[in-house]
Structure formats: structure tokens, C-alpha cells
Design an enzyme around this catalytic site. Structure first.
Site, PDB file in Angstrom:
ATOM      1  N   ASP A 251      86.577  24.141 -41.289  1.00  0.00           N
ATOM      2  CA  ASP A 251      86.869  25.568 -41.343  1.00  0.00           C
ATOM      3  C   ASP A 251      88.355  25.842 -41.140  1.00  0.00           C
ATOM      4  OD1 ASP A 251      84.355  26.467 -41.848  1.00  0.00           O
ATOM      5  OD2 ASP A 251      83.871  27.002 -39.779  1.00  0.00           O
ATOM      6  N   LYS A 273      87.102  30.214 -44.388  1.00  0.00           N
ATOM      7  CA  LYS A 273      87.017  31.594 -44.837  1.00  0.00           C
ATOM      8  C   LYS A 273      87.883  32.453 -43.929  1.00  0.00           C
ATOM      9  CE  LYS A 273      82.243  31.237 -46.464  1.00  0.00           C
ATOM     10  NZ  LYS A 273      82.101  29.802 -46.212  1.00  0.00           N
ATOM     11  N   MET A 387      85.482  38.283 -34.001  1.00  0.00           N
ATOM     12  CA  MET A 387      85.874  38.860 -35.288  1.00  0.00           C
ATOM     13  C   MET A 387      85.971  40.381 -35.234  1.00  0.00           C
ATOM     14  SD  MET A 387      83.476  36.394 -37.695  1.00  0.00           S
ATOM     15  CE  MET A 387      82.032  36.681 -36.651  1.00  0.00           C
TER      16      MET A 387
END
Length: 473
Positions: A251, A273, A387
Site C-alpha cells: 500500500d 490508493k 481517514m
């Protein structure tokens, strides 16, 4: 200058049907007997007048205690002897007797009198490793052993035992020594090994038999948590798998320091991502993992934090298993735990936070997720948001609207535990400004609750953490 000769030659005694003599009844003798009692050997303990309380009871049924007058008959059939007496006179007498009978001898803390030394031992059942310093630095030998313990899987002895059971069968089926070596190198570093390390011995044996029957070995997938970024927070199992993997899909959140720990000749594939940028669709990641495993590769899917905490590990596990591929999960230190600890913020506290909730600040379809804001607004709890940088303003409004006090302490931690870490502290009403004024882009963790304002947190005002940045520079 290092000598080209080994001053000691390492060897292992076979302890089946062996008889061993230990001289002494004190703590040093007890320690040696504890070690010997792990073997099938028959142990005779020769004592003078005294024996420590509890010595005999600790080894009841495992040792024979005898007076010095019976030392001769015991030594006559002994494989080796250890002298661990407290009184010098008894030590000298014991050494003389052992020399008379020609028995290999170890004298505790007297390396110059030893025929052999007792090394620092790593015991994994059928796999035993020994580290020795010739008696010159036993503490250093123990330190080396401790490092080896961290590298060896706990169940490697089970794998060795399984290999031992199949040894004759493999030799019969593969009479060529070169073919046998290739077979063992394949299965002891492949799917069978991983199954054995996971405790699935029957499945590991079947994988070995499949390989012996010429069936193409299918690889396995490990979903590995890389932790928040500091390589020292990586688990020992994660480190081992990174150094054994044939291919690693990683990641964006995995730190460069951790990527350097991957085996040099392993393939490295970025599948990260970021907000609004899904360069590799999730379904394609699933296909890549499955395809690599079916090609017989040892696959690691390396994910920031913990794979099962907002890391899509559940989706990947489901897809891989549905394709008939073995998959295992290696948990990592969640960024919530690592970042909070680095900032000195206890996520729970008996006086301030009796519950802890992890939430995502980003919905699957984008925007603010549909959360139970009234529940999250209750006092005496810590809300940790993953997030949440892009939706911080909306999160602030919804929490205050639901009843959370505007002056509730908050902490924002970007790139937690890494060299470029930033920590800012303030109150809930100022949360969007804290993020904007300090140029925080993410990845960042939002901690909301009284614990963020405790005096042993890294700060109590809204400012970057220059001390931390200077320390890492």
C-alpha cells in the site's frame, strides 16, 4: 585479528537412554538440572551434606539423588558430567572423580577446566540451535540466541518432525539425491511450511504428499500488517514473511524503511490508493493475489497499520479464500495505537474514557459516512477517526450538533511514528483550522476526547511537534 581456527567444535549429545551426573545441590546445579530435565536422560544428582529446599520436590520422578560415596558407579555409566558445587573442596573432588572415569566434564564458571561448555540453547522441539562463546561471554551468547528466537517460527520444530516422518518415503520415491534436495527445498519453504507454522499439520502433510506426487504446488497469501510506519514496530512474523516472500503487493501507507526489509530479489508491486485515486481497483488487486499464489509464489499483501482495521483486509481475505487459495493474516500495530502512544495519548483512561470507538471519516461512496453521531457525542469516551482529514469540518459540525462539547480536546497526528510526523493539539471547535493551519494533508489520525488533553500528551496547544521533527532529522 580473528583466528581461522575454531577453538570449539560444536556437537550434540544423543540423550536417548543417556545417563548424566550433576554434582551439587544449590541454585547453579538446579539450573543445569532444569535444562537436562527437558531431555529423556536419566539424571543422577550427587550432593554433599546439603541440598536446597524444594530441589528434590521440583524434579520428583525425574532425578536420583545420591551421596558422594555413590559417585563412582554413577560416573562409570555416565555420558557426561556437570560440576556445579558451591564449596571449592567439593568441586575439586568431583573433578578428580570425573577424570578418573574419563567422563566428559563441564565445570560451571570454570571454562579452563571444561571438556565442553553448555551453550545458550534455542529449543524448538526437533530443531535445536546452540550459541556458545567458549565460556568467555555467556551473556553475549544469550543475546545472540534471543535474536535467533525472534527469527525462527515457533512451530518450526513441528515442520521438522513432519519432515522426519516422511523422510524414508521421500527417499524411496526420489532415489536421486539431487531430486530429493530440490523437493525438500521446495516444500520446506513453501505452502507445506506455512501450513505447519499455522498449526495445520494434517494440511501441511497433505501439501507435502501432493508435491511428492508431482502436483504443482500452489502458493499462499499472507495479509500482513506493516504497522504505522516505524520499522521497529513491525512484528517478528511480519519481518520473517517479508524476507521469505517471492512477491509483495504494498500500500501507499507502507513506509520506505519497511520496504527496505523486503527480500532483495522479491518482486515489489505498488497497489496503493489515495483519496480520489484508485489507480489499481480493489477487484484487480484480488485477481493479482490469486494469480500469483496459483503460480506457486509466496505472496505478501503488505498493508499499513492492521489489515483488518479499515484496511480492506476482510474483502481481500474473502476473495482469496473463495478462489481456493490458502490465506493467513498477520496482525499489525494499528495506526490508532501506534500514533496515540507516540503522542502520549492514552486512548482509554478510568477517569476520562471508559470506551473507545474506531470510525472511518470517509464513506465507501465518498463524503461523510452515515454514523451514529448521537452515540459518538456521548462524554467519557474516545473517538478515533481514520481517514478524516478531508471531512473534518463536517465531522466537527455533526459531533457538536449531536451534543459533544465544543471544547472537547482533540489531537491530529499525521504520519505517526515516522520521521515527518506532525502532532497538533487543540479543541473540537478548532479541528478544521488545526488541519488547515498546519498544512496537514494525511494520512492522519483524529483523536477526539478528554484523553487528548491530558498533561502527559505531547502538547496542549495547536502547534506542530518541532521537537519530534528535530529528533528524527
Amino acid at each position: 585479528m580473528r583466528s581461522a581456527r575454531m577453538r570449539q567444535f560444536p556437537a550434540f549429545f544423543n540423550m536417548d537412554d543417556a545417563r548424566v551426573v550433576v554434582f551439587g545441590g544449590g541454585e547453579e546445579a538446579r539450573r543445569k538440572v532444569r535444562l537436562l530435565a527437558k531431555t529423556p536422560a536419566q539424571i543422577t544428582v550427587i550432593i554433599g551434606k546439603d541440598i536446597d529446599p524444594g530441589f528434590a520436590e521440583e524434579f520428583a520422578g525425574r532425578i536420583t539423588i545420591a551421596p558422594q560415596s555413590e559417585a563412582g558407579p554413577a560416573l562409570d555409566i555416565a555420558r557426561f558430567a556437570i560440576v556445579a558445587c558451591r564449596i571449592d573442596e567439593n568441586t575439586e573432588r568431583s573433578i578428580t572423580w570425573a577424570r578418573q572415569y574419563g567422563v566428559p566434564l563441564n565445570v560451571v564458571d570454570r571454562p579452563e577446566l571444561c571438556d565442553f561448555t553448555v551453550p545458550s540453547i534455542l529449543d524448538r522441539g526437533e530443531i535445536v540451535a546452540a550459541v556458545a562463546s567458549g565460556g568467555s561471554a555467556p551473556v553475549l551468547a544469550k543475546s545472540v540466541r534471543a535474536k535467533l528466537e525472534g527469527l525462527l517460527p515457533a512451530r518450526i520444530g513441528d515442520l521438522a518432525e513432519l519432515a522426519g516422518r516422511m523422510r524414508d518415503e521421500v527417499k524411496e520415491r526420489l532415489p536421486n539425491a539431487g531430486e530429493r534436495r530440490q523437493f525438500w527445498e521446495s516444500v520446506l519453504n513453501g505452502k507445506a511450511a506455512e501450513l505447519a507454522y499455522a498449526g495445520e499439520i494434517e494440511a501441511a502433510e497433505q501439501a507435502m504428499r501432493d508435491a511428492l506426487n508431482g502436483r504443482r504446488a500452489q502458493g499462499v497469501v499472507h495479509l500482513v500488517g506493516a504497522g504505522p510506519g516505524d520499522p521497529e514496530l513491525l512484528t517478528l512474523k511480519a519481518l520473517r514473511l517479508l524476507q521469505e516472500a517471492d512477491i509483495v503487493y504494498f500500500d501507499r501507507l507502507v513506509s520506505d524503511e519497511i520496504l527496505t526489509l523486503i527480500r532483495r530479489d522479491a518482486d515489489r508491486v505498488p497497489v496503493g490508493k489515495s483519496k480520489g485515486d484508485h489507480s489499481v481497483p480493489q477487484e484487480e488487486i484480488h485477481e493479482m493475489l490469486i494469480r500469483s499464489a496459483r503460480d506457486g509464489k509466496r505472496v505478501v499483501r503488505l498493508k499499513g497499520g492492521d489489515p483488518f482495521i479499515f484496511g480492506r483486509g476482510g474483502e481481500e481475505m474473502e476473495a482469496v479464500l473463495a478462489a481456493g487459495v490458502e490465506a493467513f493474516v498477520v496482525p499489525g500495530i494499528s495506526s490508532a495505537l501506534g500514533c496515540a502512544a507516540q503522542a502520549g495519548v492514552p486512548l482509554t483512561h478510568r477517569d476520562h474514557a471508559q470506551s473507545l470507538t474506531f470510525v472511518t471519516g470517509h464513506a465507501k461512496s465518498g463524503g461523510v459516512p452515515d454514523l451514529d453521531w448521537e452515540s459518538l457525542a456521548k462524554p467519557n469516551q474516545t473517538v478515533t477517526v481514520f481517514m478524516g482529514v478531508g471531512t473534518a469540518a463536517a465531522i466537527t459540525d455533526k459531533l457538536i450538533e449531536a451534543g459533544r462539547a465544543p471544547d472537547t480536546p482533540v489531537a491530529v497526528i499525521e504520519n505517526g511514528t515516522r520521521r515527518d510526523e506532525i502532532q497538533v493539539f487543540g479543541i473540537l471547535a478548532e479541528l478544521p483550522d488545526l488541519i488547515t493551519d498546519n498544512g496537514i494533508k494525511g494520512p492522519a489520525l483524529l483523536i477526539i476526547g478528554k484523553v487528548a488533553g491530558l498533561p502527559f500528551a505531547s502538547g496542549t496547544i495547536a502547534q506542530a511537534n518541532p521537537v519530534q521533527q528535530e529528533t528524527f532529522a
